[in-house]
Design a protein around this motif. Structure first.
Motif, PDB file in Angstrom:
ATOM      1  N   GLU A 152       0.828  -1.195   0.000  1.00 29.00           N
ATOM      2  CA  GLU A 152       0.000   0.000   0.000  1.00 29.00           C
ATOM      3  C   GLU A 152       0.870   1.257   0.000  1.00 29.00           C
ATOM      4  O   GLU A 152       0.599   2.218  -0.729  1.00 29.00           O
ATOM      5  CB  GLU A 152      -0.912  -0.004   1.235  1.00 29.00           C
ATOM      6  CG  GLU A 152      -1.630   1.299   1.523  1.00 29.00           C
ATOM      7  CD  GLU A 152      -2.783   1.574   0.568  1.00 29.00           C
ATOM      8  OE1 GLU A 152      -3.235   2.731   0.533  1.00 29.00           O
ATOM      9  OE2 GLU A 152      -3.226   0.639  -0.126  1.00 29.00           O
ATOM     10  N   SER A 153       1.918   1.243   0.810  1.00 26.98           N
ATOM     11  CA  SER A 153       2.788   2.416   0.909  1.00 26.98           C
ATOM     12  C   SER A 153       3.461   2.727  -0.421  1.00 26.98           C
ATOM     13  O   SER A 153       3.659   3.905  -0.769  1.00 26.98           O
ATOM     14  CB  SER A 153       3.857   2.197   1.985  1.00 26.98           C
ATOM     15  OG  SER A 153       4.669   1.067   1.680  1.00 26.98           O
ATOM     16  N   GLN A 156       0.893   4.355  -2.857  1.00 26.53           N
ATOM     17  CA  GLN A 156       0.576   5.733  -2.498  1.00 26.53           C
ATOM     18  C   GLN A 156       1.760   6.666  -2.737  1.00 26.53           C
ATOM     19  O   GLN A 156       1.566   7.863  -2.962  1.00 26.53           O
ATOM     20  CB  GLN A 156       0.128   5.805  -1.033  1.00 26.53           C
ATOM     21  CG  GLN A 156      -1.143   5.028  -0.736  1.00 26.53           C
ATOM     22  CD  GLN A 156      -2.315   5.427  -1.624  1.00 26.53           C
ATOM     23  OE1 GLN A 156      -2.500   6.610  -1.933  1.00 26.53           O
ATOM     24  NE2 GLN A 156      -3.104   4.447  -2.063  1.00 26.53           N
ATOM     25  N   HIS A 181      -6.234  -0.257  -3.833  1.00 27.80           N
ATOM     26  CA  HIS A 181      -5.401   0.746  -3.166  1.00 27.80           C
ATOM     27  C   HIS A 181      -5.930   2.168  -3.379  1.00 27.80           C
ATOM     28  O   HIS A 181      -5.235   3.134  -3.051  1.00 27.80           O
ATOM     29  CB  HIS A 181      -3.959   0.634  -3.642  1.00 27.80           C
ATOM     30  CG  HIS A 181      -3.298  -0.658  -3.226  1.00 27.80           C
ATOM     31  ND1 HIS A 181      -2.908  -0.902  -1.930  1.00 27.80           N
ATOM     32  CD2 HIS A 181      -2.999  -1.776  -3.930  1.00 27.80           C
ATOM     33  CE1 HIS A 181      -2.366  -2.110  -1.849  1.00 27.80           C
ATOM     34  NE2 HIS A 181      -2.420  -2.665  -3.055  1.00 27.80           N
ATOM     35  N   VAL A 183      -6.280   4.096  -5.918  1.00 27.07           N
ATOM     36  CA  VAL A 183      -5.428   4.959  -6.738  1.00 27.07           C
ATOM     37  C   VAL A 183      -6.298   5.619  -7.803  1.00 27.07           C
ATOM     38  O   VAL A 183      -6.912   4.935  -8.624  1.00 27.07           O
ATOM     39  CB  VAL A 183      -4.297   4.145  -7.413  1.00 27.07           C
ATOM     40  CG1 VAL A 183      -3.496   5.027  -8.357  1.00 27.07           C
ATOM     41  CG2 VAL A 183      -3.393   3.534  -6.352  1.00 27.07           C
ATOM     42  N   THR A 186      -2.926   9.112  -9.974  1.00 28.65           N
ATOM     43  CA  THR A 186      -1.555   8.830 -10.410  1.00 28.65           C
ATOM     44  C   THR A 186      -1.545   8.486 -11.892  1.00 28.65           C
ATOM     45  O   THR A 186      -2.360   7.666 -12.334  1.00 28.65           O
ATOM     46  CB  THR A 186      -0.970   7.654  -9.604  1.00 28.65           C
ATOM     47  OG1 THR A 186      -1.122   7.925  -8.206  1.00 28.65           O
ATOM     48  CG2 THR A 186       0.496   7.458  -9.925  1.00 28.65           C
TER      49      THR A 186
END
Length: 225
Positions: A152-153, A156, A181, A183, A186
């Motif tokens: 996840e990190s 992000q 996640h 998103v 992005t």
């Protein structure tokens, strides 16, 4: 000055052929070591870390073919090599292997203080430790042999997501990952795994259907490293 040493398989100047920085003169730093196990990987010689294959930096720079040999270098030593080699590019691409197996903060901090911009290319399966200014390209490797999950990190932190595709399943996997996640904003780049027509046509149509972007590995089409 940093004393952190990195395992370097290759160090060379070229043109970035993928993603948002396509066409950008770049210095590539290819790190040794990767447990992810992508079946289509074109740098399998970077997977294993064998201490018996350490070589001097001069020998690493003059390798005539891909090999598992690597050098131990600090960021300052690499910067000195850039100067000695007469490199003009001011953009650095840190790749592998899987570069995020190690803390890249000292490396990127050193180069940024010297006036370079930095970019990391990672599978998203390890914590991304770097500077705030560093551009992070996550190329998520889903359900690979190594069994690593996409973090996840990493999703992000990504400044761009560049996904290799050859089949509809790859597209479906990416859509699920983005949904899982959350998103939304992005930039997404699709990259055909091969230069074959079917994979390229799939990537083009999927980009059009989803308002994504195409990354075609320009360096392979024009025959440079």
């Amino acid at each position: 000055m940093t004393t952190t040493k990195y395992k370097i398989n290759e160090l060379f100047q070229t043109i970035q052929g993928e993603g948002a920085f396509t066409g950008q003169p770049s210095i590539f730093i290819r790190l040794q070591g990767c447990p992810v196990g992508c079946s289509w990987c074109d740098t399998k010689h970077t997977w294993e870390i064998d201490p018996n294959l350490i070589i001097p930096s001069n020998d690493m720079l003059t390798k005539k073919q891909e090999s598992e040999h690597w050098s131990h270098l600090t960021a300052d030593e690499m910067a000195n090599i850039f100067s000695q080699q007469g490199y003009k590019a001011k953009h650095i691409v840190i790749t592998g292997g899987e570069p995020c197996m190690v803390d890249l903060t000292p490396l990127c901090d050193t180069f940024e203080r010297l006036g370079y911009s930095c970019q990391i290319e990672t599978s998203g399966t390890f914590e991304i430790l770097t500077t705030e200014r560093c551009w992070v390209t996550v190329s998520p490797k889903i359900n690979m042999k190594g069994g690593y999950a996409i973090l996840e990190s990493a999703m992000q932190r990504a400044n761009e997501i560049k996904h290799p595709v050859a089949t509809e399943q790859h597209v479906d996997d990416l859509k699920k990952l983005l949904l899982d996640h959350n998103v939304k904003h992005t930039p997404i780049y699709l990259q055909p795994i091969s230069q074959k027509q079917r994979a390229t046509e799939l990537a083009i149509q999927t980009c059009i259907d989803n308002n994504w972007r195409l990354s075609v590995q320009v360096h392979k089409y024009i025959g440079i490293e």
